[in-house]
Design a protein around this motif. Structure first.
Motif, PDB file in Angstrom:
ATOM      1  N   ASP A  73       0.735  -0.977  -0.150  1.00  0.00           N
ATOM      2  CA  ASP A  73      -0.059  -0.132  -0.001  1.00  0.00           C
ATOM      3  C   ASP A  73       0.885   0.973   0.039  1.00  0.00           C
ATOM      4  O   ASP A  73       1.975   1.145   0.366  1.00  0.00           O
ATOM      5  CB  ASP A  73      -0.952  -0.114   1.499  1.00  0.00           C
ATOM      6  N   ASP A  75      -0.228   5.071   0.846  1.00  0.00           N
ATOM      7  CA  ASP A  75      -0.668   5.889   1.936  1.00  0.00           C
ATOM      8  C   ASP A  75      -0.569   5.422   3.509  1.00  0.00           C
ATOM      9  O   ASP A  75      -1.101   4.558   3.835  1.00  0.00           O
ATOM     10  CB  ASP A  75      -2.138   6.724   1.781  1.00  0.00           C
ATOM     11  N   SER A 162      -2.392   1.225  -4.630  1.00  0.00           N
ATOM     12  CA  SER A 162      -2.883   2.502  -3.714  1.00  0.00           C
ATOM     13  C   SER A 162      -4.331   2.629  -4.091  1.00  0.00           C
ATOM     14  O   SER A 162      -4.759   2.559  -5.301  1.00  0.00           O
ATOM     15  CB  SER A 162      -1.983   3.730  -4.094  1.00  0.00           C
ATOM     16  N   GLY A 164      -5.164   5.254  -3.398  1.00  0.00           N
ATOM     17  CA  GLY A 164      -5.139   6.904  -3.676  1.00  0.00           C
ATOM     18  C   GLY A 164      -5.032   6.824  -5.183  1.00  0.00           C
ATOM     19  O   GLY A 164      -5.694   6.421  -6.103  1.00  0.00           O
ATOM     20  N   THR A 166      -2.965   8.322  -8.904  1.00  0.00           N
ATOM     21  CA  THR A 166      -1.921   7.809  -9.881  1.00  0.00           C
ATOM     22  C   THR A 166      -0.752   9.117  -9.806  1.00  0.00           C
ATOM     23  O   THR A 166       0.294   8.824 -10.109  1.00  0.00           O
ATOM     24  CB  THR A 166      -2.190   7.510 -11.333  1.00  0.00           C
ATOM     25  N   ALA A 169       1.176   8.093  -6.769  1.00  0.00           N
ATOM     26  CA  ALA A 169       1.802   6.951  -6.980  1.00  0.00           C
ATOM     27  C   ALA A 169       2.956   6.788  -7.632  1.00  0.00           C
ATOM     28  O   ALA A 169       4.028   5.982  -7.580  1.00  0.00           O
ATOM     29  CB  ALA A 169       0.787   5.776  -7.225  1.00  0.00           C
ATOM     30  N   TYR A 181       3.477   0.345 -10.341  1.00  0.00           N
ATOM     31  CA  TYR A 181       2.603   1.125  -9.446  1.00  0.00           C
ATOM     32  C   TYR A 181       1.148   0.774 -10.018  1.00  0.00           C
ATOM     33  O   TYR A 181       1.023   0.807 -11.375  1.00  0.00           O
ATOM     34  CB  TYR A 181       3.035   2.518  -9.256  1.00  0.00           C
ATOM     35  N   ARG A 182       0.350   0.850  -9.459  1.00  0.00           N
ATOM     36  CA  ARG A 182      -1.305   0.990  -9.851  1.00  0.00           C
ATOM     37  C   ARG A 182      -2.055   2.065  -8.755  1.00  0.00           C
ATOM     38  O   ARG A 182      -1.798   1.802  -7.452  1.00  0.00           O
ATOM     39  CB  ARG A 182      -1.692  -0.501  -9.716  1.00  0.00           C
ATOM     40  N   ALA A 183      -2.884   2.621  -9.121  1.00  0.00           N
ATOM     41  CA  ALA A 183      -3.740   3.431  -8.172  1.00  0.00           C
ATOM     42  C   ALA A 183      -5.011   4.032  -9.136  1.00  0.00           C
ATOM     43  O   ALA A 183      -4.996   3.585 -10.255  1.00  0.00           O
ATOM     44  CB  ALA A 183      -2.899   4.754  -7.912  1.00  0.00           C
ATOM     45  N   ASN A 184      -5.710   4.943  -8.468  1.00  0.00           N
ATOM     46  CA  ASN A 184      -6.841   5.331  -8.871  1.00  0.00           C
ATOM     47  C   ASN A 184      -6.716   6.797  -9.899  1.00  0.00           C
ATOM     48  O   ASN A 184      -5.897   7.378  -9.438  1.00  0.00           O
ATOM     49  CB  ASN A 184      -7.925   5.695  -7.973  1.00  0.00           C
ATOM     50  N   LYS A 207      -6.760  -4.819  -5.208  1.00  0.00           N
ATOM     51  CA  LYS A 207      -5.485  -5.063  -4.539  1.00  0.00           C
ATOM     52  C   LYS A 207      -5.137  -6.590  -4.469  1.00  0.00           C
ATOM     53  O   LYS A 207      -4.025  -7.080  -4.814  1.00  0.00           O
ATOM     54  CB  LYS A 207      -5.466  -4.210  -3.323  1.00  0.00           C
TER      55      LYS A 207
END
Length: 278
Positions: A73, A75, A162, A164, A166, A169, A181-184, A207
């Protein structure tokens, strides 16, 4: 047979540790405040017994393979803040957003719905604030670079996942040294946040899937997180570690860093101190 690694936050004695786990076959002090116990029996009960001490406790099978994948993760795990709360501060709505974040991380709210609600409160925020927030607020967690760089040097793949965004991230992954990395994705229109987060949201199930789809043997995977949306990922890994996590997360994880920084994980994985990449 199992190995329990105890990373003490205060001075411990070999005698006290042996009394806490009388079924131990051997006890070795491998570093100033790091002890290893070899034992047979119930690993869950052993962890519970050892966590009476002010220490980070890791219990693994004696024949556990070296990690081939670490998934983490972002954050409050790889960085010291919750980015969405800090963005909300610039928007003047931090108390409202931070309360939702805290409840979501404790597992009291559905993560995906809570994220949509929080992002909606950011509507109208100038997109240039993202860069300002990163520079002024985002700080790398102590031990993060050493953890990731050491495992990569030992051949492991590293993935930052995350709930959180991009924007953050991408930069955090590069700064620490993650492979991927991967995120919103935050919606933007005419230079301002539009209050919408792109679907599908990267939440708890995403995740978990990110870990599974890497294709590694489960026993050779390690996952680290602090919030309730990390629990499925932690439980799907060979060793799920709650990092200064919420109570629900600590209870669900296989190990917990409650006192130290992220280098405690290297001790828990039995990586010799001389082999750490600073």
């Amino acid at each position: 047979m199992f190995i329990a690694t105890i990373v003490a936050a205060e001075q411990l004695t070999k005698q006290s540790l042996m009394q806490a786990l009388p079924q131990a076959h051997s006890l070795e002090q491998v570093h100033d405040a790091v002890f290893r116990l070899a034992f047979a029996g119930d690993p869950v009960a052993a962890r519970s017994s050892l966590e009476q001490f002010p220490a980070d406790v890791f219990v693994r099978p004696a024949d556990a393979p070296a990690p081939q994948l670490l998934i983490a993760d972002m954050d409050s795990t790889m960085i010291t803040v919750e980015c969405i709360d800090e963005l909300a501060d610039y928007a003047g709505v931090k108390p409202q957003v931070a309360e939702i974040t805290e409840r979501a991380m404790r597992g009291e709210l559905d993560f995906n719905d809570s994220l949509r609600a929080r992002v909606a409160l950011l509507k109208g925020l100038d997109v240039e604030v993202l860069a300002r927030c990163y520079e002024e607020r985002v700080r790398i967690m102590e031990g993060a670079r050493t953890l990731i760089r050491t495992l990569k040097a030992r051949g492991a793949r590293t993935l930052l996942v995350s709930g959180g965004f991009t924007y953050f991230a991408e930069r955090v992954a590069a700064q620490i040294g993650f492979d991927e990395y991967r995120a919103n994705v935050l919606g933007v229109g005419e230079g301002r946040l539009d209050g919408i987060v792109a679907e599908p949201i990267l939440g708890a199930e995403a995740k978990r899937q990110a870990l599974l789809e890497q294709g590694f043997d489960q026993a050779a995977t390690v996952a680290i997180g602090d919030g309730a949306n990390d629990i499925p990922m932690l439980q799907a890994s060979g060793l799920g570690i709650a990092y200064h996590g919420k109570p629900k997360v600590i209870a669900a994880a296989g190990a917990a860093v409650r006192f130290g920084d992220l280098t405690s994980v290297l001790h828990g994985l039995e990586v010799p101190r001389a082999e750490w990449v600073e």
